[in-house]
Motif scaffolding. Structure first.
Motif, mmCIF file in Angstrom:
data_model
loop_
_atom_site.group_PDB
_atom_site.id
_atom_site.type_symbol
_atom_site.label_atom_id
_atom_site.label_comp_id
_atom_site.label_asym_id
_atom_site.label_seq_id
_atom_site.Cartn_x
_atom_site.Cartn_y
_atom_site.Cartn_z
ATOM 1 N N SER A 87 3.543 6.558 -0.783
ATOM 2 C CA SER A 87 3.232 5.881 0.470
ATOM 3 C C SER A 87 2.607 4.515 0.157
ATOM 4 N N PHE A 88 2.737 3.602 1.117
ATOM 5 C CA PHE A 88 2.221 2.248 0.893
ATOM 6 C C PHE A 88 1.915 1.565 2.212
ATOM 7 N N TYR A 89 1.129 0.508 2.111
ATOM 8 C CA TYR A 89 0.838 -0.358 3.242
ATOM 9 C C TYR A 89 1.736 -1.576 3.163
ATOM 10 N N LEU A 90 2.252 -1.990 4.313
ATOM 11 C CA LEU A 90 2.995 -3.233 4.398
ATOM 12 C C LEU A 90 2.118 -4.249 5.122
ATOM 13 N N TYR A 91 1.967 -5.421 4.528
ATOM 14 C CA TYR A 91 1.146 -6.494 5.086
ATOM 15 C C TYR A 91 2.035 -7.627 5.570
ATOM 16 N N VAL A 92 1.694 -8.162 6.731
ATOM 17 C CA VAL A 92 2.331 -9.363 7.254
ATOM 18 C C VAL A 92 1.227 -10.407 7.395
ATOM 19 N N LYS A 93 1.488 -11.595 6.844
ATOM 20 C CA LYS A 93 0.497 -12.671 6.878
ATOM 21 C C LYS A 93 1.058 -13.849 7.665
ATOM 22 N N HIS A 94 0.344 -14.229 8.711
ATOM 23 C CA HIS A 94 0.702 -15.353 9.571
ATOM 24 C C HIS A 94 0.463 -16.665 8.816
ATOM 25 N N PRO A 95 1.180 -17.737 9.150
ATOM 26 C CA PRO A 95 0.971 -19.017 8.466
ATOM 27 C C PRO A 95 -0.481 -19.519 8.486
ATOM 28 N N ARG A 102 -0.763 4.964 -4.228
ATOM 29 C CA ARG A 102 -0.888 5.817 -5.405
ATOM 30 C C ARG A 102 -0.376 5.105 -6.651
ATOM 31 N N THR A 103 0.796 5.511 -7.147
ATOM 32 C CA THR A 103 1.290 4.994 -8.422
ATOM 33 C C THR A 103 2.294 3.870 -8.270
ATOM 34 N N VAL A 104 3.398 4.149 -7.580
ATOM 35 C CA VAL A 104 4.456 3.137 -7.469
ATOM 36 C C VAL A 104 5.179 3.241 -6.130
ATOM 37 N N SER A 105 5.468 2.080 -5.560
ATOM 38 C CA SER A 105 6.247 2.010 -4.323
ATOM 39 C C SER A 105 7.220 0.846 -4.425
ATOM 40 N N THR A 106 8.423 1.079 -3.916
ATOM 41 C CA THR A 106 9.455 0.049 -3.894
ATOM 42 C C THR A 106 10.111 0.054 -2.523
ATOM 43 N N ALA A 107 10.265 -1.130 -1.951
ATOM 44 C CA ALA A 107 10.858 -1.230 -0.621
ATOM 45 C C ALA A 107 11.462 -2.607 -0.401
ATOM 46 N N THR A 108 12.360 -2.673 0.552
ATOM 47 C CA THR A 108 12.845 -3.945 1.060
ATOM 48 C C THR A 108 12.470 -4.002 2.535
ATOM 49 N N ALA A 109 12.355 -5.215 3.064
ATOM 50 C CA ALA A 109 11.951 -5.359 4.458
ATOM 51 C C ALA A 109 12.654 -6.548 5.090
ATOM 52 N N ARG A 110 12.927 -6.411 6.376
ATOM 53 C CA ARG A 110 13.507 -7.501 7.164
ATOM 54 C C ARG A 110 12.586 -7.720 8.362
ATOM 55 N N ASN A 137 7.842 -4.468 -5.162
ATOM 56 C CA ASN A 137 7.353 -3.372 -6.001
ATOM 57 C C ASN A 137 5.844 -3.464 -6.136
ATOM 58 N N SER A 138 5.165 -2.357 -5.911
ATOM 59 C CA SER A 138 3.722 -2.303 -6.069
ATOM 60 C C SER A 138 3.377 -1.174 -7.031
ATOM 61 N N LEU A 139 2.528 -1.479 -8.001
ATOM 62 C CA LEU A 139 2.117 -0.494 -9.001
ATOM 63 C C LEU A 139 0.605 -0.307 -8.987
ATOM 64 N N PHE A 140 0.167 0.937 -9.010
ATOM 65 C CA PHE A 140 -1.244 1.306 -9.177
ATOM 66 C C PHE A 140 -2.188 0.566 -8.226
ATOM 67 N N GLY A 141 -1.796 0.422 -6.972
ATOM 68 C CA GLY A 141 -2.659 -0.192 -5.963
ATOM 69 C C GLY A 141 -2.689 -1.703 -5.973
ATOM 70 N N ASN A 142 -1.904 -2.326 -6.838
ATOM 71 C CA ASN A 142 -1.839 -3.787 -6.876
ATOM 72 C C ASN A 142 -0.784 -4.276 -5.886
ATOM 73 N N PRO A 143 -1.040 -5.404 -5.226
ATOM 74 C CA PRO A 143 -0.053 -5.926 -4.283
ATOM 75 C C PRO A 143 1.233 -6.355 -4.983
ATOM 76 N N TYR A 179 4.190 -8.435 2.040
ATOM 77 C CA TYR A 179 4.033 -7.763 0.749
ATOM 78 C C TYR A 179 3.586 -6.332 0.986
ATOM 79 N N ILE A 180 3.657 -5.509 -0.071
ATOM 80 C CA ILE A 180 3.251 -4.110 0.033
ATOM 81 C C ILE A 180 2.163 -3.794 -0.991
ATOM 82 N N VAL A 181 1.401 -2.738 -0.698
ATOM 83 C CA VAL A 181 0.392 -2.223 -1.628
ATOM 84 C C VAL A 181 0.515 -0.701 -1.624
#
Length: 99
Positions: A40-48, A84-92, A2-8, A79-81
């Motif tokens: 809408s939101f951005y999904l980030y993937v972070k390598h080790p 706008r206001t709110v985004s909720t997602a699951t990811a595999r 869950n991401s709210l107001f542009g926060n990761p 994680y997601i960012v």
């Protein structure tokens, strides 16, 4: 996630498990399930290693080539960012590798 107001959102850790020592990433794919009413939101993937890449989610299937050739071993993060206001997602996430 869950991401709210542009926060990761909180990061989700994904362990690589046991990997051969000479392995290298050949592809990273993330399947996303977006909750109804999400902005809408951005999904980030972070390598080790700390290197990260992002995609504006407009599809349920995302591919990342930025990690190709890197060592897949360790803990990855997703994680997601929201834009706008709110985004909720699951990811595999799937990390394929060659050795």
């Amino acid at each position: 996630m869950n991401s709210l107001f542009g926060n990761p959102s909180a990061s989700r850790n994904i362990s690589s498990g046991s990997i051969p020592g000479n392995a290298s990433v050949s592809s990273v794919k993330v399947n996303v399930n977006v909750s109804s009413g999400s902005d809408s939101f951005y999904l980030y993937v972070k390598h080790p290693s700390g290197y990260s890449a992002s995609r504006l989610v407009g599809s349920t299937s995302l591919s990342f080539t930025e990690f190709n050739g890197l060592d897949p071993y360790g803990t990855w993060q997703v994680y997601i960012v929201t834009t706008r206001t709110v985004s909720t997602a699951t990811a595999r996430m799937t990390v394929d590798y060659t050795y």
